[in-house]
Design a protein around this motif. Sequence first.
Motif, mmCIF file in Angstrom:
data_model
loop_
_atom_site.group_PDB
_atom_site.id
_atom_site.type_symbol
_atom_site.label_atom_id
_atom_site.label_comp_id
_atom_site.label_asym_id
_atom_site.label_seq_id
_atom_site.Cartn_x
_atom_site.Cartn_y
_atom_site.Cartn_z
ATOM 1 N N ALA A 33 0.829 -1.205 0.000
ATOM 2 C CA ALA A 33 0.000 0.000 0.000
ATOM 3 C C ALA A 33 0.862 1.254 0.000
ATOM 4 O O ALA A 33 0.527 2.248 -0.664
ATOM 5 N N ARG A 34 1.967 1.219 0.707
ATOM 6 C CA ARG A 34 2.871 2.373 0.719
ATOM 7 C C ARG A 34 3.415 2.647 -0.668
ATOM 8 O O ARG A 34 3.456 3.800 -1.122
ATOM 9 N N LEU A 35 3.829 1.596 -1.362
ATOM 10 C CA LEU A 35 4.343 1.757 -2.721
ATOM 11 C C LEU A 35 3.266 2.258 -3.672
ATOM 12 O O LEU A 35 3.507 3.163 -4.487
ATOM 13 N N VAL A 36 2.070 1.677 -3.558
ATOM 14 C CA VAL A 36 0.965 2.088 -4.437
ATOM 15 C C VAL A 36 0.579 3.537 -4.166
ATOM 16 O O VAL A 36 0.325 4.321 -5.098
ATOM 17 N N ILE A 37 0.531 3.911 -2.891
ATOM 18 C CA ILE A 37 0.152 5.285 -2.539
ATOM 19 C C ILE A 37 1.170 6.278 -3.085
ATOM 20 O O ILE A 37 0.809 7.319 -3.659
ATOM 21 N N ARG A 38 2.450 5.986 -2.915
ATOM 22 C CA ARG A 38 3.480 6.902 -3.411
ATOM 23 C C ARG A 38 3.397 7.065 -4.925
ATOM 24 O O ARG A 38 3.480 8.186 -5.438
ATOM 25 N N ARG A 39 3.229 5.960 -5.629
ATOM 26 C CA ARG A 39 3.148 6.052 -7.089
ATOM 27 C C ARG A 39 1.864 6.738 -7.531
ATOM 28 O O ARG A 39 1.869 7.542 -8.470
ATOM 29 N N GLY A 40 0.755 6.431 -6.842
ATOM 30 C CA GLY A 40 -0.509 7.055 -7.221
ATOM 31 C C GLY A 40 -0.508 8.554 -6.968
ATOM 32 O O GLY A 40 -0.954 9.339 -7.822
ATOM 33 N N VAL A 41 0.005 8.970 -5.808
ATOM 34 C CA VAL A 41 0.054 10.400 -5.506
ATOM 35 C C VAL A 41 1.023 11.111 -6.443
ATOM 36 O O VAL A 41 0.753 12.220 -6.918
ATOM 37 N N ALA A 42 2.158 10.478 -6.728
ATOM 38 C CA ALA A 42 3.120 11.084 -7.652
ATOM 39 C C ALA A 42 2.532 11.243 -9.042
ATOM 40 O O ALA A 42 2.720 12.274 -9.709
ATOM 41 N N ARG A 43 1.786 10.252 -9.493
ATOM 42 C CA ARG A 43 1.157 10.350 -10.817
ATOM 43 C C ARG A 43 0.078 11.425 -10.827
ATOM 44 O O ARG A 43 -0.070 12.164 -11.805
ATOM 45 N N LEU A 44 -0.673 11.535 -9.715
ATOM 46 C CA LEU A 44 -1.709 12.560 -9.634
ATOM 47 C C LEU A 44 -1.102 13.957 -9.644
ATOM 48 O O LEU A 44 -1.607 14.862 -10.327
ATOM 49 N N LEU A 45 -0.012 14.142 -8.908
ATOM 50 C CA LEU A 45 0.602 15.465 -8.847
ATOM 51 C C LEU A 45 1.344 15.805 -10.126
ATOM 52 O O LEU A 45 1.455 16.978 -10.495
ATOM 53 N N SER A 46 1.880 14.792 -10.811
ATOM 54 C CA SER A 46 2.612 15.065 -12.049
ATOM 55 C C SER A 46 1.696 15.577 -13.147
ATOM 56 O O SER A 46 2.160 16.239 -14.089
ATOM 57 N N SER A 47 0.398 15.292 -13.037
ATOM 58 C CA SER A 47 -0.538 15.798 -14.047
ATOM 59 C C SER A 47 -0.825 17.279 -13.868
ATOM 60 O O SER A 47 -1.378 17.916 -14.756
ATOM 61 N N ARG A 48 -0.450 17.824 -12.713
ATOM 62 C CA ARG A 48 -0.636 19.250 -12.472
ATOM 63 C C ARG A 48 0.683 19.979 -12.689
ATOM 64 O O ARG A 48 1.757 19.423 -12.504
ATOM 65 N N ARG A 49 0.572 21.230 -13.055
ATOM 66 C CA ARG A 49 1.760 22.034 -13.257
ATOM 67 C C ARG A 49 2.248 22.559 -11.909
ATOM 68 O O ARG A 49 1.594 23.369 -11.278
ATOM 69 N N ALA A 50 3.378 22.079 -11.491
ATOM 70 C CA ALA A 50 3.933 22.483 -10.202
ATOM 71 C C ALA A 50 5.454 22.463 -10.288
ATOM 72 O O ALA A 50 6.045 21.721 -11.070
#
Length: 288
Positions: A33-50
Amino acid sequence: MIDRWADRLGTLLEPGIRAVIILLLAWLAVRVARLVIRRGVARLLSSRRATDREFATRLRTLTSLAESATRLIVWILAGLTILAVFGVPIGPLLASAGVAGLAVGLGAQTLIRDIIAGIFIVLEDQFHVGDVITVNAISGQVESLTLRYTVLRTLDGAYVVIPNGEIRIVQNLSRDWARAVIDVAVTPEEDVDRVVAVLRDLLAGLPNDPVLGPLVLEPGEVLGVEAIAPQQATVRLAVKTRPLEQWRVARELRRRILLALREAGVSVPYPRTVTIIQPPDSAEPSPS
């Protein structure tokens, strides 16, 4: 006799082995779950301009909250499953826990309010770890963010804990961009147009400056005369900077402005006292 002890040993070993397997599965579930959460959050944030800084701070904040909630749920379920394996009835336990939870909920409305406010802070991305904010007249850098409270580290090093339910209005001083606002005081006798020209020449070279160039987003603007007082006139200028760089830019600009005005022969205001001496009236009042 031996068969009886063997049966008892088997009765104890079988639930123990199951409990160990459950613990291993729970540990594995937390890691996955830790690995999935990190990858999921990273993918979600990468879609935004930051920016890189915003990406890192948001990733750290969201992953820490999601991981803590997931870890709590997994270990609670694992504990209940182990109790069921050893023959402990979990139905009455869950019922009593529900009643106790209701009683605690009625007596802990402030805690629930803090948690709900923390959820909205995270979901709406009001601020995250590393931002500089002002809450309840307290300014500082967000050092920790949980669903219940927010920790600020002030400029003098104070460790301030603010319950999320107490946060009403937040000033985020490090979101997207910032502005360094500087007031320059000169004597009223000075030529204001000449002072403005000196300041504009100084601001025009900021984008190509090796020190301040990477920190500013625009050359800056002289806004004009902001205030007039008996002993001074105030000229205001503003420079758009990167987040968290407004204070550094302002300090360096004040030093350069002082040197530029001194080189241009512009005098800075100083305390002055004007004394008017009026001679006494020589005419004596005539007696009545």
